[in-house]
Design an enzyme around this catalytic site. Structure first.
Site, mmCIF file in Angstrom:
data_model
loop_
_atom_site.group_PDB
_atom_site.id
_atom_site.type_symbol
_atom_site.label_atom_id
_atom_site.label_comp_id
_atom_site.label_asym_id
_atom_site.label_seq_id
_atom_site.Cartn_x
_atom_site.Cartn_y
_atom_site.Cartn_z
ATOM 1 N N ARG A 92 8.814 -35.498 29.499
ATOM 2 C CA ARG A 92 8.778 -36.699 29.742
ATOM 3 C C ARG A 92 9.331 -37.263 31.123
ATOM 4 O O ARG A 92 9.065 -38.279 31.534
ATOM 5 C CB ARG A 92 9.833 -37.624 28.631
ATOM 6 C CG ARG A 92 9.123 -37.980 27.321
ATOM 7 C CD ARG A 92 9.620 -39.254 26.559
ATOM 8 N NE ARG A 92 9.514 -39.095 25.317
ATOM 9 C CZ ARG A 92 10.214 -38.754 24.402
ATOM 10 N NH1 ARG A 92 11.466 -38.419 24.643
ATOM 11 N NH2 ARG A 92 9.695 -38.979 23.152
ATOM 12 N N ASP A 93 9.565 -36.428 32.110
ATOM 13 C CA ASP A 93 9.676 -36.555 33.411
ATOM 14 C C ASP A 93 9.386 -35.849 34.207
ATOM 15 O O ASP A 93 10.318 -35.259 35.104
ATOM 16 C CB ASP A 93 11.486 -37.169 33.429
ATOM 17 C CG ASP A 93 11.694 -37.823 34.757
ATOM 18 O OD1 ASP A 93 10.652 -38.331 35.068
ATOM 19 O OD2 ASP A 93 12.937 -37.815 35.136
ATOM 20 N N ILE A 94 8.174 -35.014 34.070
ATOM 21 C CA ILE A 94 7.958 -34.021 35.268
ATOM 22 C C ILE A 94 7.571 -34.783 36.400
ATOM 23 O O ILE A 94 6.530 -35.283 36.530
ATOM 24 C CB ILE A 94 6.782 -33.117 34.499
ATOM 25 C CG1 ILE A 94 7.295 -32.279 33.118
ATOM 26 C CG2 ILE A 94 6.250 -32.128 35.520
ATOM 27 C CD1 ILE A 94 6.081 -31.844 32.374
ATOM 28 N N ASN A 98 12.222 -32.511 39.580
ATOM 29 C CA ASN A 98 12.685 -31.908 38.326
ATOM 30 C C ASN A 98 11.773 -30.525 38.439
ATOM 31 O O ASN A 98 12.250 -29.907 37.239
ATOM 32 C CB ASN A 98 12.218 -32.613 37.075
ATOM 33 C CG ASN A 98 13.059 -33.943 37.083
ATOM 34 O OD1 ASN A 98 14.015 -34.029 37.560
ATOM 35 N ND2 ASN A 98 12.781 -34.857 36.384
#
Length: 173
Positions: A92-94, A98
């Protein structure tokens, strides 16, 4: 470190331990391992391996990646993401911040946060689209085939990461 106001939110409290344990059990050579976690009055804390090569975001400040470098990134991070998805975990946060590197230039997926598979908030397809956005950020001018695949991914045209990797490999062979 997760700020105290977020760590004290009732939905975070309900999910934190269960989801952190799930993420900690993800094992893949290109997933930054979660070693420990806890929550107290000062916030929530996640302890992960230190990656000495920095983030993709930092690397991109020096310029775009070559197609072969982007292929290595997709191969390593894509395989890590596929393992997570098979375990019913979405990232959910690529984003470039990250995706981390070691000193040898290998790429790792980091900062899963705590994210169980939850299709209404964005699931596997969203992760693959975000990976497509990361690839677009990596590429400079010159490789139209790779750019076309990354654009299709960013537009949400892939159901799973395996299709993206296969099309990328065919386009960049």
């Amino acid at each position: 470190r997760i700020r105290p106001e977020l760590a004290a939110h009732p939905s975070f409290i309900r999910r934190c331990e269960v989801e952190a344990q799930l993420v900690a059990r993800l094992e893949h050579p290109h997933i930054v391992p979660l070693y420990d976690f806890w929550r107290d009055g000062e916030g929530a804390f996640l302890v992960m391996r230190w990656m000495r090569g920095g983030s993709l975001e930092q690397r991109l400040r020096r310029g775009s990646l070559s197609t072969s470098e982007a292929t290595k990134l997709l191969s390593q991070v894509g395989a890590a993401l596929a393992v997570a998805h098979r375990r019913q975990v979405v990232h959910r946060d690529i984003r470039p911040e990250n995706v981390l590197a070691d000193e040898a230039g290998n790429w790792y997926l980091s900062d899963f946060g705590v994210a169980l598979l939850d299709p209404p908030r964005g699931g596997i397809e969203k992760d693959v689209a975000d990976l497509g956005e990361v690839l677009l950020a990596c590429l400079g001018p010159g490789d139209e085939s790779a750019t076309a695949v990354a654009e299709r991914a960013a537009a949400g045209r892939y159901i799973g990461v395996e299709g993206l990797v296969a099309d990328w490999d065919a386009a960049t062979d």
